[in-house]
Scaffold this active site. Structure first.
Site, PDB file in Angstrom:
ATOM      1  N   ARG A 181      21.368  21.904 -35.607  1.00 14.66           N
ATOM      2  CA  ARG A 181      21.240  22.961 -34.600  1.00 14.66           C
ATOM      3  C   ARG A 181      22.634  23.386 -34.160  1.00 14.66           C
ATOM      4  O   ARG A 181      23.374  22.578 -33.591  1.00 14.66           O
ATOM      5  CB  ARG A 181      20.443  22.429 -33.407  1.00 14.66           C
ATOM      6  CG  ARG A 181      20.348  23.387 -32.234  1.00 14.66           C
ATOM      7  CD  ARG A 181      19.438  22.821 -31.135  1.00 14.66           C
ATOM      8  NE  ARG A 181      19.332  23.765 -30.037  1.00 14.66           N
ATOM      9  CZ  ARG A 181      19.940  23.635 -28.858  1.00 14.66           C
ATOM     10  NH1 ARG A 181      20.698  22.580 -28.591  1.00 14.66           N
ATOM     11  NH2 ARG A 181      19.799  24.555 -27.922  1.00 14.66           N
ATOM     12  N   HIS A 212      24.168  30.411 -26.554  1.00 12.09           N
ATOM     13  CA  HIS A 212      24.507  29.167 -25.870  1.00 12.09           C
ATOM     14  C   HIS A 212      25.667  29.485 -24.927  1.00 12.09           C
ATOM     15  O   HIS A 212      26.755  28.940 -25.044  1.00 12.09           O
ATOM     16  CB  HIS A 212      24.840  28.062 -26.876  1.00 12.09           C
ATOM     17  CG  HIS A 212      24.690  26.665 -26.332  1.00 12.09           C
ATOM     18  ND1 HIS A 212      23.894  25.708 -26.933  1.00 12.09           N
ATOM     19  CD2 HIS A 212      25.229  26.071 -25.237  1.00 12.09           C
ATOM     20  CE1 HIS A 212      23.978  24.570 -26.225  1.00 12.09           C
ATOM     21  NE2 HIS A 212      24.784  24.769 -25.194  1.00 12.09           N
ATOM     22  N   GLU A 223      18.888  26.876 -22.679  1.00 12.46           N
ATOM     23  CA  GLU A 223      18.959  26.556 -21.253  1.00 12.46           C
ATOM     24  C   GLU A 223      19.253  27.754 -20.362  1.00 12.46           C
ATOM     25  O   GLU A 223      20.286  27.808 -19.693  1.00 12.46           O
ATOM     26  CB  GLU A 223      20.018  25.466 -21.002  1.00 12.46           C
ATOM     27  CG  GLU A 223      19.761  24.189 -21.758  1.00 12.46           C
ATOM     28  CD  GLU A 223      20.637  23.023 -21.281  1.00 12.46           C
ATOM     29  OE1 GLU A 223      21.537  23.252 -20.466  1.00 12.46           O
ATOM     30  OE2 GLU A 223      20.396  21.903 -21.718  1.00 12.46           O
ATOM     31  N   ASN A 278      15.567  20.225 -23.781  1.00  7.62           N
ATOM     32  CA  ASN A 278      16.775  19.410 -23.633  1.00  7.62           C
ATOM     33  C   ASN A 278      16.563  18.479 -22.456  1.00  7.62           C
ATOM     34  O   ASN A 278      16.223  18.928 -21.361  1.00  7.62           O
ATOM     35  CB  ASN A 278      18.002  20.285 -23.372  1.00  7.62           C
ATOM     36  CG  ASN A 278      18.332  21.187 -24.552  1.00  7.62           C
ATOM     37  OD1 ASN A 278      17.755  21.055 -25.628  1.00  7.62           O
ATOM     38  ND2 ASN A 278      19.275  22.087 -24.351  1.00  7.62           N
ATOM     39  N   TYR A 304      18.161  15.002 -20.344  1.00  6.99           N
ATOM     40  CA  TYR A 304      19.210  13.992 -20.120  1.00  6.99           C
ATOM     41  C   TYR A 304      18.818  12.968 -19.064  1.00  6.99           C
ATOM     42  O   TYR A 304      18.998  11.779 -19.247  1.00  6.99           O
ATOM     43  CB  TYR A 304      20.539  14.672 -19.742  1.00  6.99           C
ATOM     44  CG  TYR A 304      21.109  15.452 -20.912  1.00  6.99           C
ATOM     45  CD1 TYR A 304      21.890  14.823 -21.865  1.00  6.99           C
ATOM     46  CD2 TYR A 304      20.808  16.806 -21.093  1.00  6.99           C
ATOM     47  CE1 TYR A 304      22.382  15.516 -22.972  1.00  6.99           C
ATOM     48  CE2 TYR A 304      21.286  17.500 -22.196  1.00  6.99           C
ATOM     49  CZ  TYR A 304      22.078  16.845 -23.127  1.00  6.99           C
ATOM     50  OH  TYR A 304      22.538  17.522 -24.224  1.00  6.99           O
ATOM     51  N   GLU A 360      17.886  18.686 -27.493  1.00  9.38           N
ATOM     52  CA  GLU A 360      19.078  17.943 -27.073  1.00  9.38           C
ATOM     53  C   GLU A 360      18.647  16.689 -26.338  1.00  9.38           C
ATOM     54  O   GLU A 360      17.753  16.730 -25.486  1.00  9.38           O
ATOM     55  CB  GLU A 360      19.973  18.734 -26.101  1.00  9.38           C
ATOM     56  CG  GLU A 360      20.747  19.847 -26.727  1.00  9.38           C
ATOM     57  CD  GLU A 360      21.649  20.576 -25.724  1.00  9.38           C
ATOM     58  OE1 GLU A 360      22.073  19.960 -24.711  1.00  9.38           O
ATOM     59  OE2 GLU A 360      21.927  21.763 -25.965  1.00  9.38           O
TER      60      GLU A 360
HETATM   61  C1  PNW Z   1      23.492  20.954 -21.731  1.00 13.47           C
HETATM   62  N1  PNW Z   1      23.131  20.390 -15.256  1.00 13.47           N
HETATM   63  O1  PNW Z   1      24.165  21.362 -20.582  1.00 13.47           O
HETATM   64  C2  PNW Z   1      24.011  21.925 -22.765  1.00 13.47           C
HETATM   65  O2  PNW Z   1      23.039  22.604 -23.512  1.00 13.47           O
HETATM   66  C3  PNW Z   1      25.096  21.378 -23.621  1.00 13.47           C
HETATM   67  O3  PNW Z   1      25.898  22.425 -24.082  1.00 13.47           O
HETATM   68  C4  PNW Z   1      25.866  20.327 -22.836  1.00 13.47           C
HETATM   69  O4  PNW Z   1      27.043  19.910 -23.482  1.00 13.47           O
HETATM   70  C5  PNW Z   1      24.925  19.168 -22.585  1.00 13.47           C
HETATM   71  O5  PNW Z   1      23.759  19.607 -21.931  1.00 13.47           O
HETATM   72  C6  PNW Z   1      25.536  18.031 -21.775  1.00 13.47           C
HETATM   73  O6  PNW Z   1      25.902  18.473 -20.508  1.00 13.47           O
HETATM   74  C7  PNW Z   1      23.853  21.044 -19.292  1.00 13.47           C
HETATM   75  O7  PNW Z   1      24.098  20.342 -14.466  1.00 13.47           O
HETATM   76  C8  PNW Z   1      24.878  21.149 -18.371  1.00 13.47           C
HETATM   77  O8  PNW Z   1      21.937  20.262 -14.848  1.00 13.47           O
HETATM   78  C9  PNW Z   1      24.634  20.922 -17.044  1.00 13.47           C
HETATM   79  C10 PNW Z   1      23.349  20.612 -16.625  1.00 13.47           C
HETATM   80  C11 PNW Z   1      22.308  20.513 -17.540  1.00 13.47           C
HETATM   81  C12 PNW Z   1      22.577  20.716 -18.866  1.00 13.47           C
END
Ligand code: PNW
Length: 454
Positions: A75, A119, A164, A293, A295, A359
């Site tokens: 991707r 992106h 996102e 995505n 985290y 992601e």
């Molecule tokens: C995503 N938040 O970004 C992006 O799609 C990527 O490019 C990035 O490198 C990755 O996650 C890690 O950060 C985010 O603050 C950035 O909620 C910030 C947030 C969420 C996703």
């Protein structure tokens, strides 16, 4: 051994501005991230994407790394200002040629290309004309999508319109921690709608030129929202954040409607008259899958938080609580239960939509040993826990088709610059030397056996 279904897609993910560099080469013009990163005080250490991981010049080497990993899919994102420097009009041949070569080399390596069209690198000229709060930007995006699909349509397997949109709208125009750095809650809400509209118009443009078997999708960073306690006040805080973080995109895209509670919650800010008749039919143009995505989860309670906020209208209603447990280098909690919660929720809410994790990954410090091997045991543990959650969700009937690890390479981590490393391949940004970490060897084994050990 915990097996994943045969045909499950194992990938890695990157984004153009975070790895390519070559910011002024072959006709590329500045995007909002060039402007933002060059503005003092916006990005840690004054880092920019001018060189990044120099992927523009090392693309073949990086595809070789993925071949060694054994990934089935890759991707990447297309940099709009490389293809259409002013955001309108004819394409730059050399810009498109770079992606054409990439797609051909991926195919030759047996890797399916998965292209994201946006992106976050909006051509600066379009921001100068008003950016995402301006309706016209959605039309410009549809035109650009059609151009790229015309050039790469026979090679790219899966198309993702937006990555996102929550970050693009609410971090870009609400809290201002992302480009273009505006702090206007109404602009953020307008941006969210115009991103939905851009997505829908792009789906139409893509379907008009792509072969019938192409997959068309979008990627959302959905928030696994939890109320701190079961009180009505805390549950209402969670409802608000669910509306502003999730349903603001899910409802227009999958149900052709605006979330009524969101419109009511933000009535003091806007009457939403920027949503015109017919828009919600466009935003809900059918897609073939949804990219997620993930985290970490979001825990909220009734309370207040300081602005400028990425949550328009919620400043006097919601407080954000740190989730318990271990943390990554981003200070984000490690909590795979949030991923499981999201997946099962989507199974129930969108039973006909296949899901792809576009992601998931973590930033940690690496440890190089005297032999130069790079060790990242916490990342291996993070990935193992999250893939375990995906496996559990599969067993509970969630239609997950693939998993893309963020990220192939250490890269420009937006407002954090190069201070945070998400790669399974270490990049020495002075020499541009690539060194696969322990996590890369671990992921290659997972892919080779088609699942998790033990
Ligand atoms: C995503 N938040 O970004 C992006 O799609 C990527 O490019 C990035 O490198 C990755 O996650 C890690 O950060 C985010 O603050 C950035 O909620 C910030 C947030 C969420 C996703």
């Amino acid at each position: 051994m915990r097996s994943f279904p045969s045909g499950f897609r194992w990938g890695t993910a990157t984004a153009a501005y975070q790895i390519e560099g070559a910011a002024a080469e072959d006709g590329r013009t500045p995007s909002i991230w060039d402007t933002f990163s060059r503005t003092p005080g916006k990005v840690r250490n004054g880092d920019t994407g001018d060189i990044a991981a120099d992927h523009y010049h090392r693309m073949s080497e990086d595809i070789g790394l993925m071949k060694d990993l054994g990934v089935t899919d890759y991707r990447f994102s297309v940099a709009w200002p490389r293809v259409q420097p002013t955001g309108r009009g004819p394409a730059v041949r050399k810009g498109l040629d770079f992606y054409r070569r990439m797609v051909d080399e991926l195919r030759a390596a047996g890797i399916r290309p998965v292209a994201t069209l946006y992106h976050w690198d909006l051509p600066q000229e379009l921001e100068d004309a008003g950016g995402w709060p301006q309706r016209e930007t959605a039309e410009r995006f549809a035109e650009y999508a059609g151009i790229v699909a015309g050039a790469l349509g026979d090679g790219v397997a899966t198309w993702t319109t937006l990555n996102e949109p929550w970050c693009a709208a609410f971090l870009g125009y609400g809290s201002g921690v992302h480009a273009p750095g505006r702090t206007d809650p109404v602009a953020a809400l307008r941006a969210a709608h115009h991103l939905n509209l851009a997505h829908g118009r792009a789906v139409q443009a893509l379907r008009a030129v792509l072969p019938a078997e192409s997959e068309v999708s979008l990627t959302l960073n959905l928030h696994a929202v939890r109320a701190l306690t079961d009180t009505e006040a805390d549950r209402d805080a969670a409802r608000r954040i669910d509306a502003l973080g999730n349903r603001v995109f899910l409802d227009p895209v999958f149900h052709g409607r605006l979330p009524g509670d969101l419109v009511a919650d933000t009535a003091d800010l806007t009457d939403w008259s920027f949503v015109r008749d017919g828009d919600l039919e466009v935003t809900s143009a059918p897609v073939d899958s949804l990219g997620i995505n993930y985290y970490s989860p979001t825990v909220v309670a009734a309370g207040t938080h300081e602005g400028p906020s990425p949550w328009p209208g919620a400043e006097s209603r919601v407080r954000f609580e740190p989730a318990p447990g271990p943390r990554t280098a981003m200070d984000w909690p490690v909590d795979e239960e949030g991923l499981y919660e999201l997946l099962t929720r989507l199974r129930d809410e969108l039973p006909d939509v296949p899901l792809v994790i576009t992601e998931n990954g973590a930033a940690y410090e690496d440890y190089a040993d005297p032999e130069g091997e790079v060790h990242d045991p916490e990342r291996v543990a993070y990935l193992d826990r999250h893939l375990t959650a995906v496996h559990r969700a599969l067993g509970d009937g969630v239609d997950v088709r693939g998993y893309f690890l963020w990220s192939l390479l250490d890269n420009f981590e937006w407002a954090y610059g190069y201070s945070k490393r998400f790669g399974i391949v270490h990049v020495d940004f002075a020499s541009q030397r690539r060194t696969p970490k322990d996590s890369a060897r671990w992921y290659a084994e997972v892919i080779a056996r088609g699942g998790l050990a033990g």
